[in-house]
Structures are given as C-alpha cells and as structure tokens.
Design an enzyme around this catalytic site. Structure first.
Site, PDB file in Angstrom:
ATOM      1  N   ARG A 102       0.857  -1.199   0.000  1.00 49.52           N
ATOM      2  CA  ARG A 102       0.000   0.000   0.000  1.00 49.52           C
ATOM      3  C   ARG A 102       0.887   1.240   0.000  1.00 49.52           C
ATOM      4  NH1 ARG A 102      -3.813  -0.484   4.732  1.00 49.52           N
ATOM      5  NH2 ARG A 102      -4.796  -2.066   3.452  1.00 49.52           N
ATOM      6  N   CYS A 462      -7.333 -11.661   0.285  1.00 45.05           N
ATOM      7  CA  CYS A 462      -7.412 -11.321   1.706  1.00 45.05           C
ATOM      8  C   CYS A 462      -7.721 -12.568   2.541  1.00 45.05           C
ATOM      9  CB  CYS A 462      -8.489 -10.260   1.928  1.00 45.05           C
ATOM     10  SG  CYS A 462      -8.676  -9.878   3.663  1.00 45.05           S
ATOM     11  N   CYS A 505     -13.007  -2.458   5.917  1.00 43.41           N
ATOM     12  CA  CYS A 505     -12.144  -1.753   4.957  1.00 43.41           C
ATOM     13  C   CYS A 505     -12.946  -0.904   3.968  1.00 43.41           C
ATOM     14  CB  CYS A 505     -11.272  -2.738   4.193  1.00 43.41           C
ATOM     15  SG  CYS A 505     -10.239  -3.730   5.265  1.00 43.41           S
TER      16      CYS A 505
HETATM   17 FE1  SF4 Z   1     -10.358  -8.290   3.761  1.00 43.23          FE
HETATM   18 FE2  SF4 Z   1     -10.864  -5.824   4.690  1.00 43.23          FE
HETATM   19 FE3  SF4 Z   1     -12.499  -6.909   2.938  1.00 43.23          FE
HETATM   20 FE4  SF4 Z   1     -12.408  -7.892   5.407  1.00 43.23          FE
HETATM   21  S1  SF4 Z   1     -13.127  -5.847   4.836  1.00 43.23           S
HETATM   22  S2  SF4 Z   1     -12.443  -9.048   3.492  1.00 43.23           S
HETATM   23  S3  SF4 Z   1     -10.223  -7.578   5.902  1.00 43.23           S
HETATM   24  S4  SF4 Z   1     -10.342  -6.405   2.561  1.00 43.23           S
END
Ligand code: SF4
Length: 591
Positions: A102, A462, A505
């Site tokens: 990032r 992720c 996120c």
């Molecule tokens: Fe991954 Fe963040 Fe999406 Fe959760 S909110 S799946 S931690 S990118």
C-alpha cells in the site's frame, strides 16, 4: 510549502529533546497483561524485527509470523493466493504467498509521472491491476517476496513511499478530492500533507531495509519522540472534509477535521474523534462507531490538536486487548470530559464550541467540471476501485494513455475513483478524444446506486475474507439495477457497500445498504445509514444468499419508489417506515 511545516519542524525538535518513553507503562487496560503484539513492538528495535532475515530466506515465499505483523508498518501485508490453495496442497507445495503493498499518498494527489510509474509497477511486479483504495491510495496485489524490495524501491524513486500505510500508526491522511474547487480546498489538502509528515514514524528502519540506507547501530540511539517504542495501541486514521461534501467519510476516522469557512476563508476546524468501522461477528463488545464532534479550534493549532489526540490514544488506548484498542473504545471507556482535560493538560488546548456546518453528500462528481481558476477536471468512475483491463473496457490502458499526455495531476478519491485534474482548455480536447477512444464509462448511463458503491478487495487475496466483494460487486449491481429500473430509481442516489468480512475496509456500516460477508455466497444485510455518512446502519437480516438479498430489497425499493417523501433518502425512509431502528451511537449498533 504549508506554513505549518515550519511549526512542525520546531515541534519535532522540541520533542526530540524529551526522554524517549516506553508508553506501554502509561497504557490503560487495568491489570491485564499487555498483548503479545505489544511485547513484539517493544522488542522489535523500532520496526526492524527480523524482516531483513525473512526477506533473505530463499526456502519459502513467506516471512516469519512476527515479521508479518511488523511489515505492516512498512506498508505491506503477506497474503496468499487463495484460489490456488487446494491445487497447491494437492501438489504438496506451500501456499502461493504474495504481498499487498500500500502506497502512502496524502490527500490522494499524484503527478502524471507517478501515475505512469505505479501503472508500470503493477504490470511488472503485481497482478497487472491497481486497487484504488477507500483511503485515497494505490494498492498493489500479488507481489512475490523476491520482488518486494525492488517494488518498494521503485515506489520511492517515484517520490512516493509506503511507510505507515498500514500498522499501529497514523495511516494515509485523507482530504477532499476536489482540491482545485477553491483556494480553501487547496489549503485543506496542504494541511493534510502537513499532518501526514508530522505523524510519520521517525525510525530509520524503513530506509535500512528497503532503500539500503545507512544502518543505525542497533537502533539504540533512535527515538520515536511521538510514538515511543510501542507506537499506538492500534491503527489510527485521519481525514479532513470540507462541507457540504463528506467524500472522506470523516466520521469513520479516529481523528477528523471538518473545515470551517467564513467569507471564503478557512478559519479553523471542527474536531471529531473516535470513529471506526470494524467489529467482530458475535462479539458485542466490539462495534462500529461514528466519531463524536468535540469542538472548534483555529487553523493555526492544527498540528498541536492532531498530536494531542494521538498522545491521548497512545497513553490511554487499551494495550491488552487489540479488539478493543481503537480510539473509539478509549473514548467510550473514558468519556469526553476526560478527553478535553487531557488535551488541555498535554497541549494546553481548550476547544471552543463546534461551529455549524452541513454535509449534503458523500459521493464523487463525475465527468467534466470547471474550477474558479479556469482549469477543467474529469471524474472517472472506477467500479470497486479496481483498475484493470477487462474484456470490452480497458480502463487501466485508458488512464495510462491519458497520463502520457496529461500536464496536470491525478487525485484518488475516498470513494475509490480518480479525478484527472488541472486540465487546460487546450488539453481538454485531447483528453476527450482519449476518453472516447477507450470508451471510458459514460456515467450518465449508470445507476446512481452503482456510482455510489464501494467494495473492499476481499477474495482471492485477503485471508480474512469470508465472501467475495470486489469481484462480485458489478454483477450484483447488474441485478439490483433491474429492480431500480422497474421502479424508476436509476437516477436516485443510494449508497451501497460490499465487504468480505466485518473488518470495515470498505466502510460498510456507513452505507444505506451494506452487505458484509459471513460465508461463501452468504452476507449479512444492513440498512439505515444516512446518505451523508453521519449515521450508522443496523443489521437487518443475517446469512442471506444473493437470491434472498434481492428478494428482501425488491419490496423495500418498490415501497420507497411509491411512498418516499420529497428528497427523502433510502436510509432515512427505511427508518421512518419502521423497517429498521435507527442506530444513534456505536453503543446501540447491536440493539
Ligand atoms: Fe479483507 Fe478488509 Fe475486505 Fe475484510 S473488509 S475481506 S479484511 S479487505
């Protein structure tokens, strides 16, 4: 250069004369022992750990467990390509480990050359796509360990960096994307850069590890005059917003500044503290929270106030339980009276009563807009923030072609879009030709829900994702569009956000409609946030399939189309009609 930079240098000098403290000893959390992460931070020699050794280990594409935690402070996350897990297991291979990198881009402003550099790096070392994040920055996915150092070096050669893009420190500082809209917008963007500089960790570890910088012997003489050896208890997010546009989702941030303008001049900021999105399923001691509005201060005090809030969280945040370590929990535990008293004690600042302001939207503007100075700016919609070349629409190639002739800047927005900014009248025709040639999406034809959508990265990279998000958003909205069209709602702005888990996120809990992944193909459905990002939504139904979600939304949207009041937004409508209770504070999110 921002005037505040001079102040920043003086302040840093003053602080470097103070004794470096292990702020662990000042932390709250009762008698509970410090979490293991705190011990790791204390012993990591100012973020060095054994990252260098891990990078040099040729036997694995991974790095050690401790280094996976520490490397976040350097702007990288270890992930694995989950789509290949089964196949590699069958072949008795370790997972395909890859890294997310990032970049730190305060306010999201980059030059055309930086855009070209990031584009080329994604092709060379990443998965040939760029993720434009909800914090106005670039994210590379799919970088192999052996290419990590070169990629970070190349980012630095482009006069950008990755330090503090992740980790328990202040992260990328956000600012309104319309920075050329007025002189005030430009000044606020400069203020965002000043805060970013002021709150950046001072350790030399980043330069040593990634840039072959001079070694600081053992690091013993190093100081982190603001953070101390253990940095902050948890991640820390800062944003600035200029009413009436809340495009940085100010209330989702730990620290927020709402610009107050009088007679077309910036006079100061309203301070907000304690916003945050994440919670853990099944754990009601965790919850998303909208920040509190705590008062006004003159603009000259900006860095003092920012630092005062960081010090408050550094000294009082929970260092025993990471799930309750964000500033939002510190504020709820200790109260605002104590916060004000600490700001006065630490920085000598007494806030004035907050000044009035009004947000009207949190969305971006698309297409051509002209600013006071005569320049033109073109807002490009990037669905889910994923800049890629896909069949029928080569968005990444299009932006590259534009960057090659563009004489102005690019501004990444908090809604995962990009503005081609500062285009002269002469250049506008040339850029228009490229927009047409590459069929850059005509937003007139898209639903306002699609244009107000956000998706986190989630699968395939992720490790925390329970369900698809970014890859799923376009096809899901195709299906909702049919309901919208049937009810005459294609041009009605409704915010929708999809994430693969509840970590927040994509700031899902501030969307009028949110889907948060619980299992493959199953989502929790949340309703009832308001369109300006000032009220949280609430859980409506759990563990729904796509078919069930569409079946739930269909009658709600039909009723909305028929019985909504003039200018009533969907999030307000579902509360007025009793479909869901309003969430008035983080503490009643679960009620
Ligand atoms: Fe991954 Fe963040 Fe999406 Fe959760 S909110 S799946 S931690 S990118």
């Amino acid at each position: 250069m921002c005037d505040l930079i001079i102040y920043d240098l003086q302040l840093k000098k003053k602080m470097s004369n103070t004794k470096d403290t292990n702020y662990n000893s000042l932390s709250a959390g009762g008698d509970a022992p410090m979490s293991s992460f705190e011990t790791l931070k204390e012993n990591c020699n100012f973020l060095r750990g054994t990252i260098q050794e891990s990078l040099n280990d040729p036997l694995t594409g991974s790095i050690s467990a401790d280094d996976q935690l520490l490397i976040k402070f350097h702007g990288a996350y270890q992930q694995q390509y989950r789509d290949l897990d089964d196949e590699r297991k069958k072949q008795k291979l370790e997972p395909l480990y890859i890294f997310l990198i990032r970049v730190r881009v305060p306010g999201g402003v980059t030059t055309a050359q930086q855009w070209l550099d990031m584009d080329a790096l994604a092709d060379k070392y990443g998965d040939k796509t760029l993720k434009l994040t909800t914090r106005q920055t670039f994210q590379f996915h799919g970088v192999l360990k052996r290419n990590l150092k070169t990629t970070i070096q190349e980012i630095n050669k482009s006069l950008l960096d990755t330090i503090a893009a992740c980790g328990d420190v202040n992260r990328n500082v956000m600012s309104s994307a319309n920075i050329f809209e007025s002189a005030v917008h430009g000044e606020v963007a400069e203020n965002a850069k000043c805060i970013s500089v002021h709150l950046t960790p001072q350790t030399n570890a980043y330069h040593e590890i990634w840039l072959d910088g001079e070694l600081v012997a053992g690091g013993e003489k190093e100081e982190e005059s603001l953070y101390g050896k253990t940095y902050l208890p948890r991640k820390f997010k800062t944003a600035l917003a200029i009413p009436p546009c809340n495009d940085t989702d100010i209330f989702s941030n730990d620290l927020g500044f709402i610009a107050i303008v009088e007679d077309e001049k910036l006079i100061g900021y309203n301070l907000t503290v304690g916003g945050g999105m994440a919670y853990s399923f099944g754990n009601t001691a965790t919850y998303p929270r909208v920040a509190d509005l705590v008062g006004f201060f003159p603009k000259e005090q900006l860095l003092e106030v920012a630092e005062g809030v960081v010090i408050f969280q550094r000294d009082h945040g929970n260092r025993s339980e990471r799930k309750n370590a964000r500033l939002k929990y510190t504020i709820d535990r200790l109260g605002l009276d104590f916060f004000h008293a600490e700001l006065l004690r630490n920085k000598g600042i007494t806030l004035q009563p907050a000044k009035s302001y009004k947000f009207e939207t949190l969305g971006d503007k698309y297409g051509w807009l002209q600013s006071e100075d005569g320049f033109w700016h073109y807002g490009v919609f990037v669905e889910g923030g994923k800049l890629a070349d896909r069949s029928g629409y080569n968005a990444k190639t299009a932006l590259r072609a534009i960057a090659k002739i563009h004489e102005g800047t690019f501004i990444l927005t908090g809604n995962q879009n990009v503005v081609i900014a500062q285009v002269s009248k002469a250049q506008k025709t040339k850029i228009d030709t490229l927009l047409k040639k590459y069929k850059v999406l005509n937003t007139d034809k898209l639903s306002q829900m699609r244009l107000n959508s956000i998706a986190c990265a989630a699968l395939p990279y992720c490790s925390l994702a329970f369900a698809e998000s970014e890859r799923y958003l376009p096809t899901f909205i195709d299906k909702v569009d049919k309901i919208l069209a049937a009810n005459g709602l294609m041009k009605t702005p409704i915010s929708i956000r999809i994430t693969g888990c509840a970590n927040g996120c994509g700031r899902p809990f501030l969307a009028e409609i949110a889907m948060v992944g619980r299992a493959p193909g199953k989502y929790n459905l949340y309703l009832g946030a308001n369109f300006t990002g000032e009220r949280l939504n609430k859980l409506y139904k759990e563990m729904l399939s796509e078919e069930q979600i569409l079946a739930e939304l269909m009658p709600l949207l039909a009723d909305y189309a028929k019985t909504k009041e003039i200018d009533e937004h969907f999030g307000d409508f579902v509360i007025r009609k009793g479909y869901i209770k309003a969430t008035t504070a983080g503490l009643n999110f679960h009620d």
